[in-house]
Motif scaffolding. Structure first.
Motif, mmCIF file in Angstrom:
data_model
loop_
_atom_site.group_PDB
_atom_site.id
_atom_site.type_symbol
_atom_site.label_atom_id
_atom_site.label_comp_id
_atom_site.label_asym_id
_atom_site.label_seq_id
_atom_site.Cartn_x
_atom_site.Cartn_y
_atom_site.Cartn_z
ATOM 1 N N UNK A 50 0.820 -1.211 0.000
ATOM 2 C CA UNK A 50 0.000 0.000 0.000
ATOM 3 C C UNK A 50 0.856 1.263 0.000
ATOM 4 N N UNK A 51 2.051 1.204 0.601
ATOM 5 C CA UNK A 51 2.929 2.377 0.596
ATOM 6 C C UNK A 51 3.323 2.758 -0.820
ATOM 7 N N UNK A 52 3.586 1.752 -1.638
ATOM 8 C CA UNK A 52 3.974 2.025 -3.028
ATOM 9 C C UNK A 52 2.756 2.422 -3.872
ATOM 10 N N UNK A 53 1.607 1.819 -3.581
ATOM 11 C CA UNK A 53 0.388 2.207 -4.290
ATOM 12 C C UNK A 53 0.065 3.675 -4.010
ATOM 13 N N UNK A 54 0.171 4.079 -2.723
ATOM 14 C CA UNK A 54 -0.101 5.467 -2.339
ATOM 15 C C UNK A 54 0.904 6.400 -3.025
ATOM 16 N N UNK A 55 2.174 5.962 -3.105
ATOM 17 C CA UNK A 55 3.202 6.760 -3.769
ATOM 18 C C UNK A 55 2.833 7.025 -5.223
ATOM 19 N N UNK A 56 2.391 5.988 -5.921
ATOM 20 C CA UNK A 56 2.011 6.129 -7.327
ATOM 21 C C UNK A 56 0.796 7.041 -7.463
ATOM 22 N N UNK A 57 -0.203 6.859 -6.598
ATOM 23 C CA UNK A 57 -1.417 7.674 -6.678
ATOM 24 C C UNK A 57 -1.135 9.137 -6.353
ATOM 25 N N UNK A 58 -0.212 9.375 -5.400
ATOM 26 C CA UNK A 58 0.090 10.757 -5.014
ATOM 27 C C UNK A 58 0.856 11.501 -6.107
ATOM 28 N N UNK A 59 1.495 10.765 -7.015
ATOM 29 C CA UNK A 59 2.213 11.372 -8.147
ATOM 30 C C UNK A 59 1.630 10.853 -9.460
ATOM 31 N N UNK A 60 0.294 10.778 -9.501
ATOM 32 C CA UNK A 60 -0.373 10.104 -10.603
ATOM 33 C C UNK A 60 -0.100 10.770 -11.946
ATOM 34 N N UNK A 61 -0.018 12.091 -11.966
ATOM 35 C CA UNK A 61 0.230 12.774 -13.244
ATOM 36 C C UNK A 61 1.562 12.328 -13.845
ATOM 37 N N UNK A 62 2.569 12.199 -12.982
ATOM 38 C CA UNK A 62 3.876 11.772 -13.487
ATOM 39 C C UNK A 62 3.822 10.333 -13.984
ATOM 40 N N UNK A 81 10.779 3.429 -0.432
ATOM 41 C CA UNK A 81 9.978 2.885 0.662
ATOM 42 C C UNK A 81 8.512 3.227 0.533
ATOM 43 N N UNK A 82 8.171 4.119 -0.418
ATOM 44 C CA UNK A 82 6.787 4.527 -0.560
ATOM 45 C C UNK A 82 6.434 5.609 0.445
ATOM 46 N N UNK A 88 1.735 3.003 3.924
ATOM 47 C CA UNK A 88 2.135 1.851 4.726
ATOM 48 C C UNK A 88 1.248 1.680 5.939
ATOM 49 N N UNK A 89 0.891 2.804 6.568
ATOM 50 C CA UNK A 89 0.014 2.751 7.738
ATOM 51 C C UNK A 89 -1.359 2.220 7.362
ATOM 52 N N UNK A 90 -1.888 2.675 6.221
ATOM 53 C CA UNK A 90 -3.208 2.214 5.769
ATOM 54 C C UNK A 90 -3.194 0.715 5.485
ATOM 55 N N UNK A 91 -2.128 0.229 4.839
ATOM 56 C CA UNK A 91 -2.026 -1.193 4.558
ATOM 57 C C UNK A 91 -1.945 -2.019 5.820
ATOM 58 N N UNK A 92 -1.196 -1.526 6.792
ATOM 59 C CA UNK A 92 -1.045 -2.241 8.060
ATOM 60 C C UNK A 92 -2.361 -2.293 8.820
ATOM 61 N N UNK A 93 -3.069 -1.171 8.864
ATOM 62 C CA UNK A 93 -4.357 -1.129 9.578
ATOM 63 C C UNK A 93 -5.372 -2.043 8.894
ATOM 64 N N UNK A 94 -5.377 -2.053 7.573
ATOM 65 C CA UNK A 94 -6.288 -2.934 6.841
ATOM 66 C C UNK A 94 -6.008 -4.397 7.189
ATOM 67 N N UNK A 95 -4.731 -4.765 7.274
ATOM 68 C CA UNK A 95 -4.383 -6.136 7.626
ATOM 69 C C UNK A 95 -4.806 -6.461 9.054
ATOM 70 N N UNK A 116 5.674 15.014 -4.542
ATOM 71 C CA UNK A 116 4.779 13.868 -4.420
ATOM 72 C C UNK A 116 3.937 13.882 -3.168
ATOM 73 N N UNK A 117 3.738 15.056 -2.540
ATOM 74 C CA UNK A 117 2.947 15.121 -1.306
ATOM 75 C C UNK A 117 1.529 15.626 -1.562
ATOM 76 N N UNK A 118 1.150 15.781 -2.839
ATOM 77 C CA UNK A 118 -0.200 16.185 -3.243
ATOM 78 C C UNK A 118 -0.611 17.477 -2.547
#
Length: 276
Positions: free
Chosen positions: A59-71, A88-89, A94-101, A225-227
């Protein structure tokens, strides 16, 4: 600073990865040690911790990609590049992925989700502080330019290559700011844990403490990449931080009103032999 720790022939060992792994392992060790205080099985806590790491990395890497989606929309191949893999994303991803798990695991195992979150949140600032030292070594998560005497000037070309770190310019050492604040948070949560009155109290305190910390630190960070929103005045992370503070405040209100008492098992003192 020192992005590469050492090399073993063709294999490069990055300082960031080593320190992040050390932070994760130390945090899991501490969470496992604290499990009996919450009436939890230490082995279940350890196993859940491993699953959380895997989910958090994804999820950390998914969030990284979404936060810089235009690029990434313009450069889709970079999503699967070595640079993205080494990154590391984002922490919140990472926190969201951990909480979901945690939510999934506690539902399957039929254990208290708030007790589990209390246990891991007590350990999270310790692991996070060590991980941020890895950020400092790599040059990522850097601050804005500053004229203050403690500004840090990065000179390693690899830091610019891997993290886009500006070279030759004094920057706010936001990584070290966060290390210091996270260690303070850890001490406060350890102190509070010995005086815990209701389930969810540690979680609530962590959400308020980190939400305030990150919301303030965002004003000093200069990495992309911090939106940024509202004419680049506020970042997405600051909006998430507001949500964390409100959620933590609600948990304290709920607990102090008597809606979330501690189970009897949590009142049993931790034995020194309960950790491994």
């Amino acid at each position: 600073m020192h992005p590469i720790l050492f090399q073993l022939g063709p294999v490069t060992i990055y300082t960031y990865g080593v320190l992040v792994a050390a932070g994760v392992l130390l945090g899991l060790w501490y969470a496992r040690r604290q499990a009996p205080r919450a009436g939890l099985d230490p082995d279940q806590v350890w196993n859940l911790g491993i699953y959380m790491v895997l989910a958090g990395l994804i999820l950390a890497k998914v969030w990284l990609v979404l936060s810089s989606w235009d690029y990434y929309l313009a450069h889709p191949r970079d999503i699967f590049s070595i640079a993205t893999f080494q990154s590391g994303g984002t922490f919140y991803g990472g926190l969201a992925g951990s909480v979901l798990m945690i939510v999934i695991y506690t539902h399957v195992q039929k254990i208290s989700v708030l007790a589990v979150l209390d246990t891991f949140c007590a350990a999270l600032p310790l692991g996070h502080a060590i991980g941020r030292l890895g950020c400092f070594a790599a040059g990522c998560c850097f601050g804005k330019p500053t004229s203050l005497p403690w500004g840090v000037t990065f000179t390693n070309p690899l830091a610019q290559q891997l993290a886009g770190t500006p070279l030759g310019t004094p920057l706010h050492p936001t990584q070290l700011y966060e290390v210091s604040l996270e260690l303070v948070n850890f001490v406060l949560l350890v102190w509070l844990g010995a005086r815990q009155r209701f389930t969810g109290q540690i979680l609530g305190a962590y959400l308020v403490l980190y939400g305030m910390e990150r919301g303030i630190l965002e004003f000093f960070r200069g990495d992309p990449g911090r939106t940024l929103m509202f004419h680049d005045k506020v970042s997405l992370m600051q909006l998430v931080s507001v949500g964390m503070i409100l959620t933590g405040t609600f948990l304290w209100w709920r607990g102090l009103s008597g809606a979330a008492p501690l189970p009897p098992a949590t009142r049993v003192p931790l034995r020194s032999g309960s950790a491994s």
